[in-house]
Design an enzyme around this catalytic site. Structure first.
Site: not given
Ligand code: NI
Lengths: 219, 219
Positions: B48, B117, B146
């Site tokens: 990421r 997700s 997040k």
């Protein structure tokens, strides 16, 4: 076609290359602005949405792919090769910090168009040697549209780069109907614009004036 | 292998799924953190780098691909399917605002792994029906990692989703060695973590403790 014939055919389709920017479009949606730009004579469209997720890019990209296909206009996606492939774009446009050219070519295959942003001769020669189909060269003039643009290279810098490569060069950065002829005479196959078209009150008329200037200078 | 056999084999490789975040890694480079996580038993790694350009993603992604390949660890790239394909990752992980599943599948082909997700049953069923290989389900517990995470779904919400699908479910959000067993008992094939591993002073020990907890609960 020979490589030279293919390059010339591509060059003719890069004469008026309009980049989208919804934030500069006076509240008008991107597909509406693009339809008007095409009606005014844009020959290539590039979808840009730096803060957009992949889902939104694909949604808007699909609509732009329809509009451009119907009009015979080239369609590129900025930066996101995955989005470009997903919507069936003609190509992708990559900056120096984006996916490297060699990797993009390997993923996209030989027939997909890849344009590379360059601001000096070294970058231009590397991109040509690496198999780029065209170059976006600039910023030629000062511009407010691209935050990452460095010092303008001027018409002289543009001409120096254009002389060194055989692939088409599209000039970008601060170009409008009043200076487009100058950059074409410096060796550009076409002009890339953002705000000069998408921020214009009359998008169609703005595109038409730019295309007229390019075509008059290109002969 | 049957679909069920393939699902079970994948599920075993998703037991400890570590997402990178260089900003949370105490100044340690991502490849060093990943090497330590693998040494501690991570079975899957996801790159990421939300603010990274494609070039940096490809550079780091290549190193992670080497490390994971040597260790027999699965390697995913978050969001950017083009980067995933460019570095030869095993798969891509997509959020609800990323490239749509159908488009990603079409570009990537049938054998590429795609994780999605989800935060509720409707999203889970849609992803399974659309051909997702696994689900990232959460946030299970409150989390600071997040910014886009909604209200935690809790272990009950996780169990409800896990019961509805046959593809492996990886639980994410606020998971650590002290609650990992609970989410596995709720039906998760594995746990996905960011700061519990990458922000740990001893990355290897943190990964080891998590894997031990998952394996004890998974039996
Ligand atoms: Ni020819």
């Amino acid at each position: 076609m020979t490589g030279g014939g293919r390059r010339e055919a591509l060059a003719r389709r890069l004469r008026l290359y309009v980049l989208t920017d919804e934030g500069l479009s006076r509240g008008r949606p991107t597909d509406q602005v693009v339809a008007e730009a095409i009606a005014g004579g844009a020959t290539a469209i590039q979808l840009r949405g730096k803060d957009w997720g992949g889902r939104r890019l694909v949604e808007v990209g699909r609509r732009l792919r329809e509009l451009t296909r119907e009009a015979g206009v080239l369609f590129f996606v900025n930066d996101r090769l995955d989005v470009a492939l997903a919507v069936g774009a003609d190509g992708v446009h990559l900056g120096q910090d984006d996916l490297p050219l060699a990797e993009a070519r390997r993923v996209a295959g030989p027939d997909f168009l890849i344009g590379i942003s360059v601001e000096d001769e070294a970058q231009a020669l590397a991109a040509e040697a690496g198999g780029a189909d065209y170059l976006g060269v600039g910023a030629v003039f000062p511009t407010g549209s691209k935050a990452d643009a460095g010092e303008p290279i001027g018409v002289v810098g543009l001409a120096r780069i254009a002389r060194r490569v055989r692939i088409p060069v599209v000039a970008i950065g601060g170009i409008h109907a009043g200076n487009a002829a100058e950059v074409v005479r410096a060796g550009a196959a076409g002009v890339a614009v953002i705000s000069a078209v998408v921020a214009a009150p009359d998008v169609r008329a703005a595109a038409r004036a730019l295309l007229d200037a390019v075509e008059a200078a290109a002969g």
